[in-house]
Design a protein around this motif. Structure first.
Motif, mmCIF file in Angstrom:
data_model
loop_
_atom_site.group_PDB
_atom_site.id
_atom_site.type_symbol
_atom_site.label_atom_id
_atom_site.label_comp_id
_atom_site.label_asym_id
_atom_site.label_seq_id
_atom_site.Cartn_x
_atom_site.Cartn_y
_atom_site.Cartn_z
ATOM 1 N N LYS A 210 -21.518 -44.172 68.033
ATOM 2 C CA LYS A 210 -22.018 -43.939 69.386
ATOM 3 C C LYS A 210 -21.269 -42.750 69.976
ATOM 4 N N VAL A 211 -21.963 -41.940 70.724
ATOM 5 C CA VAL A 211 -21.296 -40.779 71.312
ATOM 6 C C VAL A 211 -20.665 -41.192 72.630
ATOM 7 N N TRP A 212 -19.351 -41.414 72.571
ATOM 8 C CA TRP A 212 -18.638 -41.791 73.779
ATOM 9 C C TRP A 212 -18.332 -40.543 74.595
ATOM 10 N N SER A 213 -18.362 -40.715 75.879
ATOM 11 C CA SER A 213 -18.045 -39.591 76.755
ATOM 12 C C SER A 213 -16.545 -39.289 76.665
ATOM 13 N N VAL A 214 -16.210 -38.027 76.488
ATOM 14 C CA VAL A 214 -14.800 -37.641 76.356
ATOM 15 C C VAL A 214 -14.385 -36.831 77.580
ATOM 16 N N ILE A 223 -9.953 -40.436 68.991
ATOM 17 C CA ILE A 223 -11.074 -40.228 68.061
ATOM 18 C C ILE A 223 -10.549 -39.655 66.747
ATOM 19 N N LYS A 227 -10.945 -41.458 63.147
ATOM 20 C CA LYS A 227 -11.661 -40.806 62.037
ATOM 21 C C LYS A 227 -10.810 -40.792 60.775
#
Lengths: 367, 223
Positions: A210-214, A223, A227
């Motif tokens: 999911k693309v979390w807001s950074v 992140i 990874k």
């Protein structure tokens, strides 16, 4: 076919040789300790099979032993994952006109080699169950062996650490069901179900995709760790192993370690945890211009970057206090020596990073 | 043979002098003992510059120094009469260069979101659309193509509408449509634009004053 297997074998061997120097920042003698610790933990795991096989083992004890066994097997295979799958040469291997089944068979064979006794022992023991009625009455053990097999598969297939199987499941099974009379078969069935669900759905990987807001620098580092969590995981594993073994030795000897042994333990832990700073330094070297372009100050970023090491330190402090009964003065030494190692890594890199913490340890011993 | 400088039309009065002045005073840069730039003095007092020069002369290094991403070995670089290393000046500048390695584990969207949160600027949806990067927003930086990387790099430079844009070979790797849009965008950009390029779109563009780095860089005499 034979040549393909030889190729995969050579890749595996070559990657293993590459893997050992990558742990080099823990220094040669720590490596030797780690090596001994791993051998010892393998033996401990094999001995623990008798506890696991006993159907009358209490729930809490079963959960601890099985959980420890799963963790050991997971890390044993996980650290060899790139070597087993030949990931550094994946495009070349994919280009070879070799049937997919043969490739999978090779991977399975290399997994057995990598998993070694902790993987094979439960499977072999399950096969040796003499008759069907014993098999049914001792069903918890074949289920455990099946779980071991799936854990080996998960350690190769999944991208993320199986938190639900290794953290959530043991807590729920040991604490959540302490009021209910669960037998070994039910526990192992439930655990196997959780492992299978995690193997198939991989919820953390789904969440990570999911693309979390950074918005904050800390999120960027989080992140990056998620990874590539190997470095943090190895340190947590080593600290857990080291503290567990020290606890075991103290328990067997019915003694609390002397002052200088305590200082030595603290120093080894501080070197292992503090050497995490090598990862941060590598990060700074990878993205120097991007980091310089950020508006936040280097000092603030530095403080954020050392947080994982500080967190491992604090947890280790609690564990040492709880299980090893080290004196408070000695426990306070751990965060100080970790900080000293972190700063030494930043200042001196590989050359002299152990010296300051060593000197401070010696000073403490003299005092 | 004519140098690129001769192709350039120097426009002194087309654009008014900029308020935010980038000044290089006796700047030198050494990597170990190898000099890349030596004794560079220049006042960027016009709106558009194109720095030209042969490969390896130090054009990218000059931009890195000007943006405060690398420290000069000798000399002083100021923007708006203050050091380029100050945070307040970093807010006023935007740089795009292939030399800047971006965190490859983030997606393009995450990188832009973080950039916008730092600079307190809105998410550049329109710019992303114009550069044709919308479809790759959720792609990790490591998986982007060369063109995609150039686009994200450009977006990071322009998203916060800086007073001074430093662009290293800005059109390299871009597709025709994006390239055309970028050139139009730069022509109408309100702030100062300093590019390094060998492209005629810049070297023969009358909006840009060409600066031959070999003439500024005393080290080039030694080459």
């Amino acid at each position: 076919m034979n040549r393909y297997f030889q190729l995969r074998g050579k890749i595996y061997y070559h990657e293993l040789k590459q893997l050992l120097p990558s742990l080099g920042n823990l220094l040669a003698f720590i490596l030797s300790i780690l090596y001994l610790a791993i051998s010892a933990s393998v033996l401990t795991a094999l001995i623990s099979l008798s506890v696991i096989a006993d159907i009358n083992t209490p729930i809490e004890q079963r959960v601890i032993y099985q959980g420890g066994y799963f963790l050991l097997l997971y890390f044993l295979i996980r650290i060899q994952r790139r070597a087993i799958l030949g990931l550094n040469y994946q495009h070349y291997l994919a280009s070879l006109p070799v049937p997919k089944k043969l490739k999978q068979a090779n991977s399975a064979l290399l997994t057995i080699v990598a998993g070694n006794l902790p993987l094979l022992a439960p499977l072999l023991l399950s096969i040796y169950i003499p008759n069907f009625s014993t098999f049914i009455s001792q069903l918890h053990f074949p289920i455990f062996a099946l779980s071991v097999l799936i854990i080996a598969w998960v350690s190769l297939k999944n991208k993320t650490f199986p938190w639900f199987s290794f953290i959530f499941a043991p807590i729920v099974l040991s604490l959540g069901f302490s009021q209910y009379p669960l037998n070994a078969i039910s526990i192992n069935c439930s655990w196997l179900l959780i492992i299978m669900i995690e193997a198939y759905y991989e919820p953390l990987s789904y969440m990570a995709s999911k693309v979390w807001s950074v918005k904050y620098y800390g999120q960027i580092r989080w992140i990056s760790i998620m990874k590539n969590p190997a470095s943090v995981v190895i340190r947590i594993f080593f600290c857990s192993l080291f503290i567990s073994m020290a606890t075991y030795v103290q328990y067997k000897m019915a003694l609390v370690a002397n002052g200088y042994i305590q200082i030595l333990c603290i120093w080894v832990l501080s070197i292992v945890i503090g050497s995490y700073q090598f990862d941060n330094e590598k990060f700074y070297q990878l993205y120097p211009h991007y980091l310089n372009s950020l508006l936040n100050q280097f000092r603030l970023r530095y403080c954020v970057d050392i947080l994982p090491a500080i967190l491992i330190t604090l947890i280790s402090c609690v564990a040492i206090h709880w299980w090893l009964n080290f004196s408070l003065e000695i426990i306070i030494l751990l965060p100080l020596e970790v900080l000293l190692t972190i700063i030494s890594v930043s200042k001196f890199r590989r050359n002299f990073f152990i010296i300051p913490s060593l000197l401070s340890g010696l000073l403490m011993y003299v005092l | 043979m004519q140098t690129p400088t001769l192709f350039c039309i120097v426009v002194l009065s087309f654009k008014s002098p900029v308020n935010h002045l980038l000044i290089l005073k006796n700047v030198s840069k050494f990597y170990q003992k190898n000099a890349v730039l030596k004794g560079v003095n220049f006042h960027f007092d016009k709106q558009r510059y194109c720095i030209v020069g042969p490969n390896g002369i130090g054009k990218t290094t000059l931009l890195m120094l000007a943006a405060g991403l690398e420290n000069s070995s000798v000399g002083e670089i100021t923007f708006n009469e203050k050091s380029v290393y100050l945070t307040e000046n970093k807010r006023l500048m935007g740089i795009s260069s292939d030399k800047i390695s971006l965190p490859e584990f983030l997606t393009a969207q995450q990188l832009l979101e973080y950039h916008c949160s730092q600079h307190n600027c809105p998410f550049p949806t329109l710019l992303i659309s114009n550069l044709g990067l919308s479809a790759q927003l959720t792609t990790q930086i490591s998986a982007l193509s060369l063109g995609g990387l150039k686009k994200i790099s450009l977006l990071l430079a322009i998203a916060h509408q800086p007073k001074c844009l430093l662009l290293d070979e800005p059109t390299t790797g871009l597709d025709a449509k994006s390239r055309e849009w970028l050139l139009d965008f730069l022509n109408s950009y309100q702030g100062q634009v300093i590019v390094t390029s060998h492209e005629q779109s810049f070297t023969e563009n009358h909006h840009y004053q060409c600066v031959e780095l070999t003439e500024l860089n005393k080290f080039s005499d030694l080459i």
